[in-house]
Motif scaffolding. Structure first.
Motif, short mmCIF file in Angstrom:
data_model
loop_
_atom_site.label_atom_id
_atom_site.label_comp_id
_atom_site.label_asym_id
_atom_site.label_seq_id
_atom_site.Cartn_x
_atom_site.Cartn_y
_atom_site.Cartn_z
N TYR A 46 -11.43 -5.81 15.93
CA TYR A 46 -11.68 -6.56 14.84
C TYR A 46 -11.01 -5.88 13.81
CZ TYR A 46 -14.85 -9.62 17.53
OH TYR A 46 -15.32 -10.19 18.55
N TYR A 47 -10.38 -4.70 13.89
CA TYR A 47 -9.86 -3.91 12.60
C TYR A 47 -8.67 -4.61 12.11
CZ TYR A 47 -7.21 -0.86 9.58
OH TYR A 47 -6.34 -0.53 8.55
N LYS A 48 -8.83 -4.96 10.83
CA LYS A 48 -7.41 -5.65 10.07
C LYS A 48 -7.53 -4.91 8.88
CE LYS A 48 -5.70 -10.11 9.01
NZ LYS A 48 -5.71 -11.63 8.86
N PRO A 49 -6.26 -4.64 8.43
CA PRO A 49 -6.09 -4.13 6.90
C PRO A 49 -6.30 -5.38 6.03
CG PRO A 49 -4.38 -3.25 8.33
CD PRO A 49 -5.09 -4.38 9.06
N GLN A 50 -6.72 -4.91 4.97
CA GLN A 50 -6.78 -5.89 3.74
C GLN A 50 -5.78 -6.73 3.39
OE1 GLN A 50 -9.09 -4.19 0.69
NE2 GLN A 50 -10.80 -3.71 1.94
N ALA A 51 -4.56 -5.98 3.36
CA ALA A 51 -3.36 -6.72 2.78
C ALA A 51 -2.63 -7.41 4.08
CB ALA A 51 -2.23 -5.67 2.23
N GLU A 52 -1.96 -8.56 3.81
CA GLU A 52 -1.49 -9.16 5.01
C GLU A 52 -0.22 -8.75 5.23
OE1 GLU A 52 -2.14 -11.98 6.46
OE2 GLU A 52 -4.15 -12.02 5.50
N GLU A 53 0.03 -8.72 6.63
CA GLU A 53 1.21 -8.09 7.20
C GLU A 53 1.39 -6.47 6.94
OE1 GLU A 53 3.28 -10.03 8.75
OE2 GLU A 53 1.99 -11.75 8.35
N GLN A 54 0.15 -6.01 6.72
CA GLN A 54 0.12 -4.34 6.65
C GLN A 54 -0.18 -3.89 8.05
OE1 GLN A 54 0.75 -2.17 3.78
NE2 GLN A 54 0.52 -0.87 5.57
N GLN A 55 0.39 -2.61 8.52
CA GLN A 55 0.06 -1.94 9.38
C GLN A 55 -0.37 -0.56 8.93
OE1 GLN A 55 3.12 -2.01 12.11
NE2 GLN A 55 4.37 -0.45 11.00
N LEU A 56 -1.57 -0.04 9.90
CA LEU A 56 -1.79 1.25 9.50
C LEU A 56 -1.13 2.21 10.40
CD1 LEU A 56 -4.37 2.77 8.20
CD2 LEU A 56 -5.24 2.98 10.58
N ARG A 57 -0.46 3.22 9.68
CA ARG A 57 0.43 4.13 10.50
C ARG A 57 -0.30 5.69 10.59
NH1 ARG A 57 5.66 3.85 11.91
NH2 ARG A 57 5.81 1.89 10.64
N ILE A 58 -0.37 5.95 11.83
CA ILE A 58 -1.05 7.19 12.35
C ILE A 58 -0.01 8.18 12.77
CG2 ILE A 58 -2.49 8.25 13.88
CD1 ILE A 58 -3.94 5.38 13.98
N LEU A 59 0.19 9.30 12.31
CA LEU A 59 1.25 10.26 12.66
C LEU A 59 0.48 11.48 13.43
CD1 LEU A 59 3.95 11.41 12.75
CD2 LEU A 59 3.66 12.48 10.39
N LEU A 60 1.03 11.80 14.46
CA LEU A 60 0.48 12.76 15.38
C LEU A 60 1.31 14.11 15.37
CD1 LEU A 60 -0.22 10.65 18.74
CD2 LEU A 60 -1.82 10.95 16.63
N HIS A 61 0.96 15.14 15.03
CA HIS A 61 1.61 16.23 15.11
C HIS A 61 0.81 17.56 15.60
CE1 HIS A 61 -0.03 19.28 11.79
NE2 HIS A 61 -0.78 18.15 11.67
N GLY A 62 1.61 18.72 15.91
CA GLY A 62 0.92 19.95 16.57
C GLY A 62 1.64 20.51 17.41
N PRO A 63 1.07 21.65 18.12
CA PRO A 63 2.07 22.56 18.81
C PRO A 63 2.45 21.80 19.98
CG PRO A 63 0.05 23.57 18.30
CD PRO A 63 -0.08 22.32 17.61
N VAL A 64 3.88 22.31 20.52
CA VAL A 64 4.29 21.82 21.93
C VAL A 64 3.05 21.67 22.92
CG1 VAL A 64 5.80 22.20 23.64
CG2 VAL A 64 6.78 22.18 21.38
N GLY A 65 3.20 20.84 23.66
CA GLY A 65 2.17 20.84 24.86
C GLY A 65 0.70 20.45 24.37
N ALA A 66 0.38 19.92 23.19
CA ALA A 66 -0.87 19.65 22.57
C ALA A 66 -1.39 18.43 23.26
CB ALA A 66 -1.06 19.62 21.20
N GLY A 67 -0.57 17.53 23.77
CA GLY A 67 -0.85 16.28 24.28
C GLY A 67 -0.98 14.98 23.51
N LYS A 68 0.17 15.05 22.52
CA LYS A 68 0.47 14.08 21.59
C LYS A 68 0.74 12.76 22.31
CE LYS A 68 3.42 16.73 19.20
NZ LYS A 68 3.11 17.71 19.75
N SER A 69 1.59 12.98 23.40
CA SER A 69 2.34 11.73 24.11
C SER A 69 1.17 11.33 24.94
CB SER A 69 3.70 12.02 24.82
OG SER A 69 4.61 12.38 23.98
N SER A 70 0.51 12.18 25.47
CA SER A 70 -0.76 11.89 26.63
C SER A 70 -1.81 11.25 25.76
CB SER A 70 -1.24 12.91 27.25
OG SER A 70 -0.19 13.79 27.98
#
Length: 292
Positions: free
Chosen positions: A36-60
């Motif tokens: 049921y999550y929905k940002p307050q502003a219309e047409e807005q999306q929440l962007r989550i950036l994944l970072h870390g060492p190689v092999g940490a499992g970001k894609s997984s």
């Protein structure tokens, strides 16, 4: 003859009480929050950036989140075969589909190239690229170059990012197997990225991956995740080293060799995702209020 001194017994594997409570099995509380999550502003999306060492499992992790909502193991993001390889070369945005419909959840996950063979030079380059991504200046499809940061003349450089292009929560993923072996330069890079995000008012969360590989008691039963003494100690040490508070660090087991989903594995992925979204939403709403 002197009395022989017996060694003290090792500390018990399990804590007396779990250090965090979650609902295993059908985790309806966290599932409903995300559904049921929905940002307050219309047409807005929440962007989550994944970072870390190689092999940490970001894609997984991206694949595992997708697997929870598709109710089957998904492999949309390419995953490396070993911790020495890095499949993610490009900046990629992943949307999560709502079941079999053509609708998507109002949050996206961004994958980027991980830190590898960290030196002072490529650490600086990596931090600068992450900062450009945080500010929304990097377009999908940009291929990261560990020798130089993206230039303003690059065709993948976004000169006028909107709020939808900007990152609202930064997630650092680390491998529970190797977190205690991270070199000083890797730790400093994570701290540098954290400082840049804090300067931009972007909150940070950490995710411990591969907990089933690192801790036999969790491999035996994933419900032991918050009872494991060793895992808690590793999280406390990582928190002290990089400055991310314990309440913002979440251990998960990603799907990798499984052919079907598991309700208990889903539960810890959902719990982490719910807190990531809630943390980013607070940041997004503060920004939007200032723009009014």
């Amino acid at each position: 003859m002197g009395l022989s001194q017996s060694k003290p017994p090792p500390p018990p594997i399990f804590l007396d009480q779990p250090w965090r409570q979650i609902n295993f099995g059908n985790n309806t509380t966290d599932l409903q929050y995300v559904e049921y999550y929905k940002p307050q502003a219309e047409e807005q999306q929440l962007r989550i950036l994944l970072h870390g060492p190689v092999g940490a499992g970001k894609s997984s992790f991206i694949n595992s989140v997708n697997s929870v909502f598709q109710n089957q193991v998904c492999r949309h993001a390419l995953v490396q075969n070993s911790a020495q390889d890095c499949c993610t070369k490009e900046y990629r945005t992943y949307r999560i589909q709502r079941g079999n419909s053509n609708n998507f959840y109002p949050f996206v996950l961004n994958d980027m190239m991980g830190l590898k063979n960290v030196t002072r030079r490529n650490r600086r380059i990596h931090v600068k690229d992450v900062k450009r991504a945080l500010k929304g200046h990097i377009k999908d499809g940009y291929t990261f170059n560990p020798e130089c940061k993206i230039s303003k003349g690059d065709r993948f450089y976004n000169r006028a990012p909107t709020e939808n292009d900007k990152v609202h929560v930064l997630v650092c993923l680390v491998d529970a197997n190797t977190v205690s072996l991270m070199g000083d330069d890797t730790v400093e890079a994570i701290k540098d990225v954290r400082d840049e995000a804090a300067e931009l008012g972007i909150p940070q969360v950490a995710v411990f991956t591969k907990i089933d590989e690192a801790f036999p008691e969790i491999n035996t039963d994933v419900k032991n995740v918050y009872k494991s003494r060793s895992l808690k100690e590793k999280i406390e040490k990582f928190s002290a080293d990089v400055g991310i508070p314990i309440h913002s660090i979440f251990p998960v087991k990603n799907y990798h060799s499984e052919t079907g989903v598991n309700p208990d594995v889903n539960a810890i992925i959902l719990n982490a995702l719910r807190h990531i979204i809630a943390t980013g939403d607070d940041s997004l709403n503060r920004k939007l209020r200032f723009q009014v």
